[in-house]
Design a protein around this motif. Structure first.
Motif, PDB file in Angstrom:
ATOM      1  N   SER A 203       0.759  -1.352   0.063  1.00 36.58           N
ATOM      2  CA  SER A 203      -0.182  -0.020   0.270  1.00 36.58           C
ATOM      3  C   SER A 203       0.886   1.225  -0.033  1.00 36.58           C
ATOM      4  CB  SER A 203      -0.821   0.036   1.267  1.00 36.58           C
ATOM      5  OG  SER A 203      -0.267  -0.071   2.169  1.00 36.58           O
ATOM      6  N   CYS A 204       0.259   2.229  -0.324  1.00 33.34           N
ATOM      7  CA  CYS A 204       0.865   3.611  -0.480  1.00 33.34           C
ATOM      8  C   CYS A 204       1.241   4.197   0.828  1.00 33.34           C
ATOM      9  CB  CYS A 204       0.097   4.458  -1.674  1.00 33.34           C
ATOM     10  SG  CYS A 204       0.719   6.210  -1.431  1.00 33.34           S
ATOM     11  N   GLY A 205       2.299   4.809   0.967  1.00 33.99           N
ATOM     12  CA  GLY A 205       2.762   5.347   2.228  1.00 33.99           C
ATOM     13  C   GLY A 205       2.078   6.631   2.457  1.00 33.99           C
ATOM     14  N   GLY A 206       1.615   7.279   1.269  1.00 31.67           N
ATOM     15  CA  GLY A 206       1.029   8.741   1.431  1.00 31.67           C
ATOM     16  C   GLY A 206      -0.585   8.393   1.830  1.00 31.67           C
ATOM     17  N   CYS A 207      -1.205   7.574   1.017  1.00 29.18           N
ATOM     18  CA  CYS A 207      -2.659   7.610   1.233  1.00 29.18           C
ATOM     19  C   CYS A 207      -3.165   6.292   1.636  1.00 29.18           C
ATOM     20  CB  CYS A 207      -3.558   7.947  -0.159  1.00 29.18           C
ATOM     21  SG  CYS A 207      -3.168   6.692  -1.544  1.00 29.18           S
ATOM     22  N   HIS A 208      -2.342   5.442   1.703  1.00 27.10           N
ATOM     23  CA  HIS A 208      -2.722   3.853   2.339  1.00 27.10           C
ATOM     24  C   HIS A 208      -3.402   3.061   1.171  1.00 27.10           C
ATOM     25  CE1 HIS A 208      -0.392   5.162   5.661  1.00 27.10           C
ATOM     26  NE2 HIS A 208      -1.427   6.397   5.962  1.00 27.10           N
ATOM     27  N   THR A 227       4.084   7.025  -9.949  1.00 29.87           N
ATOM     28  CA  THR A 227       3.318   7.680  -8.955  1.00 29.87           C
ATOM     29  C   THR A 227       1.991   6.965  -8.683  1.00 29.87           C
ATOM     30  OG1 THR A 227       2.116   8.760 -10.612  1.00 29.87           O
ATOM     31  CG2 THR A 227       4.013   9.875  -9.809  1.00 29.87           C
ATOM     32  N   CYS A 228       1.429   7.383  -7.707  1.00 34.50           N
ATOM     33  CA  CYS A 228       0.234   6.348  -7.073  1.00 34.50           C
ATOM     34  C   CYS A 228      -0.897   6.931  -7.567  1.00 34.50           C
ATOM     35  CB  CYS A 228       0.164   6.844  -5.572  1.00 34.50           C
ATOM     36  SG  CYS A 228      -1.435   6.157  -4.592  1.00 34.50           S
ATOM     37  N   GLU A 229      -1.589   6.109  -8.104  1.00 30.21           N
ATOM     38  CA  GLU A 229      -2.977   6.210  -8.994  1.00 30.21           C
ATOM     39  C   GLU A 229      -3.861   7.015  -8.206  1.00 30.21           C
ATOM     40  OE1 GLU A 229      -4.170   2.469 -10.337  1.00 30.21           O
ATOM     41  OE2 GLU A 229      -2.292   2.125 -11.422  1.00 30.21           O
ATOM     42  N   VAL A 230      -3.745   7.026  -6.771  1.00 29.18           N
ATOM     43  CA  VAL A 230      -4.766   7.714  -6.086  1.00 29.18           C
ATOM     44  C   VAL A 230      -4.306   9.026  -5.704  1.00 29.18           C
ATOM     45  CG1 VAL A 230      -6.209   7.562  -4.039  1.00 29.18           C
ATOM     46  CG2 VAL A 230      -5.595   5.505  -5.244  1.00 29.18           C
ATOM     47  N   CYS A 231      -3.259   9.162  -5.087  1.00 29.43           N
ATOM     48  CA  CYS A 231      -2.754  10.428  -4.561  1.00 29.43           C
ATOM     49  C   CYS A 231      -1.500  11.033  -5.192  1.00 29.43           C
ATOM     50  CB  CYS A 231      -2.508  10.319  -2.797  1.00 29.43           C
ATOM     51  SG  CYS A 231      -0.691   9.510  -2.831  1.00 29.43           S
ATOM     52  N   ASN A 232      -1.289  10.431  -6.322  1.00 31.48           N
ATOM     53  CA  ASN A 232      -0.036  11.111  -7.476  1.00 31.48           C
ATOM     54  C   ASN A 232       1.088  11.224  -6.730  1.00 31.48           C
ATOM     55  OD1 ASN A 232      -0.167  11.509  -9.908  1.00 31.48           O
ATOM     56  ND2 ASN A 232      -0.190  13.862  -9.446  1.00 31.48           N
TER      57      ASN A 232
HETATM   58 ZN   LIG Z   1      -1.183   7.315  -2.564  1.00 28.92          ZN
END
Ligand SMILES: [Zn+2]
Length: 239
Positions: A203-208, A227-232
């Motif tokens: 999981s993304c360490g920014g938006c999880h 980049t993360c598809e959700v939080c970029n």
């Molecule tokens: Zn993210």
């Protein structure tokens, strides 16, 4: 010279993020300080109100007492005048009526005198309260100045640390490709000071949010920035 090796570039961004995270946290803390000082000042101003009210009360009492003293002087003047007329009266009845009038005026005078005496006693009480309040305020002021100084010192501490961090930032920046740096900074400013994050437990360490396996593969190939598809935010994997 900026290195073109993506792995090294990402390592540079991670170092930069370490500094920028602290810069953001400290910047946010610093921004709260003017308001904090305002609140400390307002609380002290409020404490002064008690004294202001007591001083007003004291002045009002003095004013009222002056009026009573004038009233008493007028009363004494009246008694004097009546007493002067007393022996020019012709009948016993007139004499007695005048005597009664004088006695009434004297009684009125006593009432006024009593009121003046009470007013003096009240004034003394308020004076003592004012003295006590002044003493208390001196301590409050000491405390207020100390609190203010603590905040100001903290601001100075933050500023010193921010200068250090900016200097360290300047040392890292030449190692990073300008295009990559621009992309990183754009994300940094739009994502609350966090631009590059690790992928942990898929999981993304920014938006999880979940990072799909094919994206994790892409990251590990180090062919391009992922980049993360959700939080970029830019994703990397800690090795
Ligand atoms: Zn993210």
């Amino acid at each position: 010279m900026p290195t073109t090796d993506l792995k090294a570039q990402i390592a540079g961004l991670v170092k930069l993020q370490g500094l920028d995270s602290e810069i953001y946290t400290l910047g946010n803390e610093k921004n709260t300080k003017p308001q904090e000082i305002k609140e400390i000042e307002a609380a002290f101003e409020l404490k002064k109100q008690g004294l202001v009210e007591l001083e007003k009360k004291s002045l009002d009492l003095q004013k009222q007492r002056k009026e009573k003293e004038l009233e008493l002087a007028t009363n004494a003047e009246g008694i004097k005048k009546l007493s002067g007329q007393l022996f020019s009266l012709k009948t016993n009845k007139e004499f007695q009526a005048m005597q009664q009038q004088i006695a009434d005026a004297k009684a009125d005078g006593s009432v006024i005198e009593e009121k003046i005496l009470i007013s003096f006693e009240e004034s003394d009480k308020i004076k003592a309260q004012i003295e006590a309040e002044n003493l208390k305020l001196k301590n409050d002021e000491k405390e207020f100045l100390q609190q203010k100084k603590t905040v100001e010192l903290r601001v100075k501490e933050i500023e010193d640390r921010l200068n250090q961090l900016q200097a360290q930032r300047k040392q890292i920046i030449p190692e990073i490709d300008p295009k990559m740096l621009a992309a990183y900074e754009k994300i940094l400013h739009s994502r609350g000071g966090l631009a590059i994050v690790t992928v942990k437990d898929n999981s993304c360490g920014g938006c999880h949010m979940l990072v799909p396996p094919q994206v994790i593969n892409l990251i590990q190939m180090y062919e391009r920035i992922v980049t993360c598809e959700v939080c970029n935010r830019i994703l990397y994997i800690q090795e």
